[in-house]
Structures are given as C-alpha cells and as structure tokens.
Design a protein around this motif. Sequence first.
Motif, PDB file in Angstrom:
ATOM      1  N   ASP A 134       3.972  -5.351   3.055  1.00  0.00           N
ATOM      2  CA  ASP A 134       3.285  -4.645   4.953  1.00  0.00           C
ATOM      3  C   ASP A 134       4.239  -4.296   5.758  1.00  0.00           C
ATOM      4  O   ASP A 134       4.333  -5.243   6.411  1.00  0.00           O
TER       5      ASP A 134
ATOM      6  N   GLU B 179      -5.471   1.770   2.570  1.00  0.00           N
ATOM      7  CA  GLU B 179      -5.221   0.362   3.815  1.00  0.00           C
ATOM      8  C   GLU B 179      -5.512   1.531   4.566  1.00  0.00           C
ATOM      9  O   GLU B 179      -6.038   0.379   6.146  1.00  0.00           O
TER      10      GLU B 179
ATOM     11  N   ASP C 121       5.844   1.617   6.515  1.00  0.00           N
ATOM     12  CA  ASP C 121       4.793   1.553   6.175  1.00  0.00           C
ATOM     13  C   ASP C 121       4.039   2.263   5.670  1.00  0.00           C
ATOM     14  O   ASP C 121       3.776   3.136   5.298  1.00  0.00           O
TER      15      ASP C 121
ATOM     16  N   HIS D 118       1.128  -1.156   0.041  1.00  0.00           N
ATOM     17  CA  HIS D 118       0.095  -0.382  -0.352  1.00  0.00           C
ATOM     18  C   HIS D 118       1.057   0.848   0.214  1.00  0.00           C
ATOM     19  O   HIS D 118       1.757   1.515   0.510  1.00  0.00           O
TER      20      HIS D 118
HETATM   21 ZN   LIG Z   1       0.913  -1.068   6.318  1.00  0.00          ZN
END
Ligand SMILES: [Zn+2]
Length: 465
Positions: A232, A204, A172, A152
């Motif tokens: 992720d 996300e 992230d 993401h």
């Molecule tokens: Zn994440």
Amino acid sequence: MISLLTKSPWLMILLLVLAGPGPSAQTKPSTARAEPVAADERISAALRQVSAERIRANIEKLVSFGTRLTISAQDSNSVAAGRGIGAAREWIKSEFERYSKDCGGCLEVKIDGFTEPAADRIPEATEITNVYAVLKGTDAESAKRIVLVTGHYDSRNSDTLDVEGDAPGANDDGSGTAVSLECARVLSKLKFRATIIFLTVAGEEQGLNGSSHFAKMAKEQEWDVEAVLNNDIVGGDKSAEQDHSVVRVFSEGLPAAATEQEIRRIRGLGGENDSASRQLARYIAEVGRAYDVGVKPMLVFRLDRYLRGGDHYSFNQQGFTAVRFTEFREDFHHQHQNVRTENGIEYGDLPKFVDFDYVARVARLNAATLASLAFAPAPPANLHLLTKDLENDSTLTWEASPGDQGTEYEVLWRATTSPEWEHVQKVGSVLRATLKLSKDNVIFAVRAVDASGHRSLPAVPIPER
Ligand SMILES: [Zn+2]
C-alpha cells in the motif's frame, strides 16, 4: 554441544561414538551468521521478467477509470463507459484471466463479493468486490498452504464520500494493485508446492471492508494462510527526500489476535518482538539479501505509521501473519487529495509522481518472497522449548513438516536484543535438539529446509513445562 534424541550428555557421547561422525555429530553450536534464504535460479529468472513498463501501463489504466471510490458507480453503464470502481473491477478480472490464458489456465480467477451495510463512510448498503487469482500448489497436501500478496484497488480524494470527482490513486493504491498483478503474471509461469493467491481488494479507504471480509472468510473456512504481503503506497513518490533504495516493512509486535494467556507469557518471558508477522518481516530481509532486487527492506517494528492503517491489520486481527510494504517517504500532498494546484503546490495522486522502476523493484522483492515461501516446506509444527527443569542447556522438540520427505531442520538463535537471527545450527532430519546454550539468554527458532535449500518461515517455540 548439540545432542539429538537425548538430554543425557553421557548417553549422547556414547551415541555419537556408536554412530560415528555424521551431519548431526557436531559438538558445539556453530557461531556462523544465519545463512540467507538460498537463491533459486528459477526465481531469479522470474524476477528478470518483472517489467516497470508494464507496471506503468497498469497504473495508468487504473487511473483512467477516473475514480475507484468504493461507493462510486458500478452499474453496467458505468462499466461500459469505463468510469468508476465497477469498470476497474472488470478490468482487473480480465487482466488476471489474460495471464491465466498465457499459462494454460493455471490461474483460477475468483470474486469475493458481498454487501457492506451502511456505515460512517458508506452512506447506503454497497456491493464490495475483491478480485483474486489462485495459483494452486502442485501436491494436494502442500497446496493447502497459502501465501498471499494484496493491494487495494479502490481510491479516494479529499472527500471519502465524493462519488463524482476524480480520485486517480496512482500510488494509493494503484501501485500495490500493480504489484499483485505483476507478481501474478511472472509467477504463474512457475509451479510451486504451496498455493499463491494474488489479491486485490476494495473498501480499504471506507474502513478496510474488503480485506476484513476476505480475512474472515479465510478464517471461517480454515485456510492455512502462512503469509500475507500487503503493498500500500509503494510508488516511490518522486519527492526530493525520497530514498528510492529502501522500502519499509511494517510488522505488528504484540499480535492483535493474542489470547490473554499468550499476553501473560510474553509479559513474563519476552516475545514482544517475535510475533509471526515479525518472523515474516525478518524472512523478507533475508530474501532481500539473497536476491538482487534493487531495493532494501527496512524493517519497522510497529504495526503501521502514525494515524494510518491498512489491509494487513484485517489479517492480523484474524490471527494471520501479515506485513505492510510502504515507500520510504510519503508525500501527503499526493494522497487523499483533490487534484489541484494551490500556492504553487501540486496536490493529487497522479502517475507523474510515481517512480515505476521503484514499483518494479518492490514487486521483485514481493515475488521473491512469495516464491521462496511457496517452494519451501511448511515450518515445523508444535515447536516446544522444554522448561520443566532448571538447567543451562536448551532442548527443543517439534513435529515434522507435513508431507515432506527428506526435510531437514535448522535451529536459529539470537541475543534477546538483536533485531535479526544471528546464528544457525543444522540439526538434520530430527525432531528434537539440545543445544549447550541457556534459553534464558537467547531467543530460539526452528525452520525447515528442503534438499534444494528452500527454507521455511522460522517458528518460535512455546515453553513446555
Ligand atoms: Zn492505501
């Protein structure tokens, strides 16, 4: 003893005598450890192209957009100014297009855009855009099979509604986005029989909105998505307790999309450890042994970590096979935090905490898995374990992998308590095999193998009475 085409041992002996010794004329199950996925020199060469330096540049570029919060700016001014999720989206698209130019237009770069209505973490209706590149398979029949890698590209800080403040999102999920991009760059130089999709999603952090939309579209359009690799937080945060030699692979047990009937069967006969996603996780473990990628997959037999979720679940919910890759140990000071220093602790998801060599190793494991699956034949279809009679041997039947001539099959099995496949029996190009093994004591699977040794995902049989 293995018998082909018949359950009668006398007829079988007769057939074996008539046929003479051949590849299927084995008389007892092999006890050999299940063979790993065969290493392919083309894949090894592609893995050597994966560059930590390029991954570093891509993560730093993503961070340079200041914030990639899904509800941050995406108008043309913000895109021109290079701040907000719109600017990130345009850059990812241009990056895929650049890779495509390098392979003579082999990638189809696409957008899956939609308006997400207002919700908890979305104050007003918001345009969400997934960006992806399609590397189409080489023959029409096999190209219908799809393997997919995703990360993401949206980010967040301490406040999921803070559209102004910085949200660098290096780990992230700049790391997962960089894995999708790098896999696209190196694999687009090869040709595969199945289709590979390199996906980056948004939304996300606001509620898996992008992946949810994409997975529903795939389901509605009846895409044959065989495997989804969700990366992720694969940055290998440089905390003291990090293990840079391990990446976790999470897979669901009871499938999110299982029907009542399927749950009843699992309750009665086992299978809680044999979801399709778990077969994919085991396949990744085999790939990790076949290729020296520098990071070892650690299979975690649960959907996700406590209190957390991810985009693989959106695919699981639609009945697709999907797993999640995440670094061994997360530093929660470096996720979903405003960048600041407090009591000597540095907070925020900054590139300086990311180990780019580690991301490159995870990218190699992903690329090796995608390539192995995309070179391999489809798994056998309609695999059944015959359970009509009480008997101590086991008969499996299946349908041929579509469109593949010369495909052979292997029966795998393991003790019900074992995490991975333990034994393998080659059975040749047949659609039925009987093994002198009690189905009550082991778990079976069948996989397809082509002439070069590319192996499909194993299929687990359903009982047929
Ligand atoms: Zn994440």
